[in-house]
Each structure stands twice: as C-alpha cells, then as structure tokens.
Design an enzyme around this catalytic site. Structure first.
Site, PDB file in Angstrom:
ATOM      1  N   GLU A 191       0.823  -1.208   0.000  1.00  0.00           N
ATOM      2  CA  GLU A 191       0.000   0.000   0.000  1.00  0.00           C
ATOM      3  C   GLU A 191       0.861   1.265   0.000  1.00  0.00           C
ATOM      4  OE1 GLU A 191      -3.026   0.252  -0.702  1.00  0.00           O
ATOM      5  OE2 GLU A 191      -3.515  -1.862  -0.613  1.00  0.00           O
ATOM      6  N   TYR A 233      -5.195   7.210   4.012  1.00  0.00           N
ATOM      7  CA  TYR A 233      -5.304   6.154   3.001  1.00  0.00           C
ATOM      8  C   TYR A 233      -4.634   4.862   3.465  1.00  0.00           C
ATOM      9  CZ  TYR A 233      -4.493   3.175  -0.902  1.00  0.00           C
ATOM     10  OH  TYR A 233      -4.447   2.051  -1.682  1.00  0.00           O
ATOM     11  N   ASP A 283      -8.750   7.141  -2.535  1.00  0.00           N
ATOM     12  CA  ASP A 283      -7.583   7.520  -3.338  1.00  0.00           C
ATOM     13  C   ASP A 283      -8.111   8.128  -4.646  1.00  0.00           C
ATOM     14  OD1 ASP A 283      -8.459   5.397  -4.844  1.00  0.00           O
ATOM     15  OD2 ASP A 283      -6.504   4.429  -5.015  1.00  0.00           O
TER      16      ASP A 283
END
Ligand code: SF4
Length: 364
Positions: free
Chosen positions: A36, A119, A137
């Site tokens: 990520e 996020y 996002d």
C-alpha cells in the site's frame, strides 16, 4: 442508490475480474502495508518490478527495521517519493521496539506511525485486519464522483471530507478489504479517467453520471497552477580515476539519496559558473569546468527541473561539507552501489560511456 445491491454487484465483478497481484496473495499485514505504501504514488506495473525484490531483501518488519538507509533507498531507487521509504523505515523500527514486531491491528495506533495517513491506515486495517474503514484515493474519488455526480473537487484537499463521507456510506462493513480493493480496481480497469467503460461496468445501474451521459464531467477539478521549472547545474568532479558524489540530508526532497554536487542557477549567471560556485559552496573544492556533458529534464509532482551536467576536474581543496551530509570519491564501477535520484540516473549511462571511452583512448 440501493447500497446493498451496489455492494453485491461490485463484489461479484471483483471476484471474477480482479487482477492477480502478489499482495493479494498474502495475509501478512507487513507485506500488505509495504504494497500500500508503494501503491500510493506509483503505477502497479512499476511496483510489480520492485515489490518481490523488496520483500526478498526485507522479508519481515524486523529485517526492514534493521536495514541500512542507503540499502533501503537503493531498493527503492527509481520509484520516486523517497519519503515513503524513509517513513516506512522509521515506522518499522517503532513497530519492532514498541509493538513487539506486530503491525498494530488498531486504526488509531497504526495511524500514528510515520508515513501512515488516512489512506494507508484504512487500506491496511481493512485488508489485513478486516476493519471497517473506507479508502479514498484518486481512483475511488473518480468512481464516487461519477456514481453520485458529486460536485466536490477531486484535487482540493479541503473537499476530501465529502469523498470520505460517501466512501464510508457505501462501504460494505462485512468485507471492507475486498470492498475497498474492488472500488479501486473498478477505477483502474473500468471507470478510467479518459475512457470509462460504461457499457461493461458492473455498477452502471447505480451510476448517476452514466444515466445522464455526463461521465466526462466528473470528477470536478479546480484549475491547476502552472508548475515552475528550475535550472540546475551539476558537476561531475574527477580526481584521478575517482569521481565525487555527495549524500543529501536524510529528510526532505530526495533525502538520503546520493548525487553529484550542484544547485540552482541564479538569475544572470551561466550554468557553468553556477556549477563551479555550487561545488565550492557545498564542498569547498575548487574545480575547473571542462565541458558540458548532458542536459536532462525531469518532472516532480510540483515542479520541473532542467539539469545541465558538466565534467569538472579537481583543482584544489579538501572536501568540507556544507549542505550534504556525506561524500565519497568513487570509481565508475562503484556508482551503481549508491541510490541516486532519477534525474541523476538519466545521465549516468552517458557519463559512464563517456569516461570509459576516455579511459580506452588514453590506454589506461
Ligand atoms: Fe464509471 Fe461508467 Fe461505471 Fe459510472 S457506469 S462508474 S461512469 S464506468
């Protein structure tokens, strides 16, 4: 919108159409976290080149915590946004020292780690720990803006709260990890920026933009300001068979990376004069500028640079650093051991070819 039906349609599509990606084949929170962090600002195709070797080199959070920063940046070299790597490094150390090597399975705790913003926190907590947090996002913003014909501006951070509220509202709390990944996958594969594939879209029946043929009106954006271009002069200083490289401060833009000394060309100054001046200011070395080697252009997120590279020879002085934090005199063979910014890596092959040909001609 019938939210339950929307979730079902999205999940069915994702179950059949999702790409097979290495980070979807693991349940290890550390490996999901790494993916990520990489995904935040880099294309999937690029990450696929870096992710396996990164995890081979740093297979556990403990291995990452113990890593030497230069080694880590070398692994990251070419992916850009190096603050991500430095923060991941700091965060890994905290996970090892404060949490026994376990990635915190708690949003609030995990969110306090360096580099972990909304996020990353939502992505890791939902995917690795099945916690009900919705990610937002660029892909998610675009899909939401079209689905709901949102007027919020996708490139205005003050409007993020509107997207977050809608993402939270649509989130499937029973399978949040899959839901988040499905929404991002839909944005990447189907609801693409310039070519939304509405005819094959699994959530078309729920999409307000498609139903009013206004897909291309969303997401709304505020006009972008023009990005400035900076003119930089850089010197490759030769002393016998060695060349000088310096290391940037550990924090800030490109922090910890190695480079050739140089800096901004001032108004009214020639690039050659700026090269000589910058080398003296940064290292206290006096050099002779021999000739221009290359011009390189590179775009960062908020500005562009034009880099003029000069070959220089050492004349006098001892290296005393002012802005850089370290230096080495290295041979051409050793250059690849160090992580360089992309703008430097663009001319290194030309530099190596040029210096090698000079060596051959001089019969050394
Ligand atoms: Fe995007 Fe079209 Fe699907 Fe709407 S129907 S979500 S605009 S691809």
């Amino acid at each position: 919108m019938d939210i339950l039906q929307f979730q079902t349609d999205l999940h069915q599509w994702y179950a059949h159409e999702q790409r097979q990606l290495p980070w979807r084949e693991t349940t290890d929170p550390y490996k999901i976290w790494v993916s990520e962090v990489m995904l935040q600002q880099t294309q999937v195709a690029t990450i696929l080149r870096y992710y396996p070797s990164f995890l081979e080199r740093f297979p556990t959070v403990e291995a990452l915590a113990q890593a030497d920063l230069t080694d880590l940046l070398k692994q990251w070299e070419g992916m850009g946004y190096y603050a991500r790597a430095r923060n991941l490094h700091k965060a890994a150390k905290i996970v090892v020292t404060q949490y026994g090597g376990h990635v915190p399975a708690d949003y609030a705790t995990f969110r306090t780690l360096p580099g972990v913003g909304d996020y990353i926190a939502a992505a890791v907590q939902s995917i690795a720990f099945n916690q009900p947090y919705a990610v937002v996002d660029g892909n998610v913003k675009r899909v939401l803006a079209r689905l709901l014909t949102l007027e919020a501006l996708a490139n205005d951070s003050q409007h993020k709260v509107h997207f977050q509220r809608e993402a939270d509202r649509l989130l499937d709390p029973h399978r949040p990890g899959n839901h988040n990944q499905a929404l991002m996958e839909l944005g990447a594969l189907v609801c693409r920026p310039q070519t939304p594939q509405c005819l094959i879209c699994p959530v078309r029946a729920h999409c307000a933009a498609a139903q009013s043929a206004r897909q291309m009106e969303f997401p709304k954006r505020k006009p972008l300001r023009r990005t400035p271009t900076y003119h930089i002069a850089v010197g490759v200083v030769q002393k016998a068979d060695k060349i000088l490289i310096t290391q940037r401060k550990p924090d800030g833009l490109l922090g910890g990376l190695w480079e050739f000394p140089g800096g901004k060309v001032k108004k009214g100054e020639t690039a050659e004069a700026a090269c000589r001046r910058e080398i003296q200011e940064e290292t206290e070395l006096i050099v002779d500028v021999q000739h221009h080697l290359a011009t390189v252009k590179h775009a960062y997120s908020h500005f562009r640079i034009k880099l003029d590279v000069f070959l220089c020879t050492y004349r006098s002085g001892e290296v005393t650093l002012h802005s850089p934090v370290d230096f080495r005199w290295v041979t051409l063979d050793q250059i690849t051991d160090f992580p360089f910014p992309t703008a430097n890596r663009k001319f290194i092959p030309q530099l190596v070819a040029h210096l090698t040909s000079l060596t051959v001609q001089s019969g050394q």
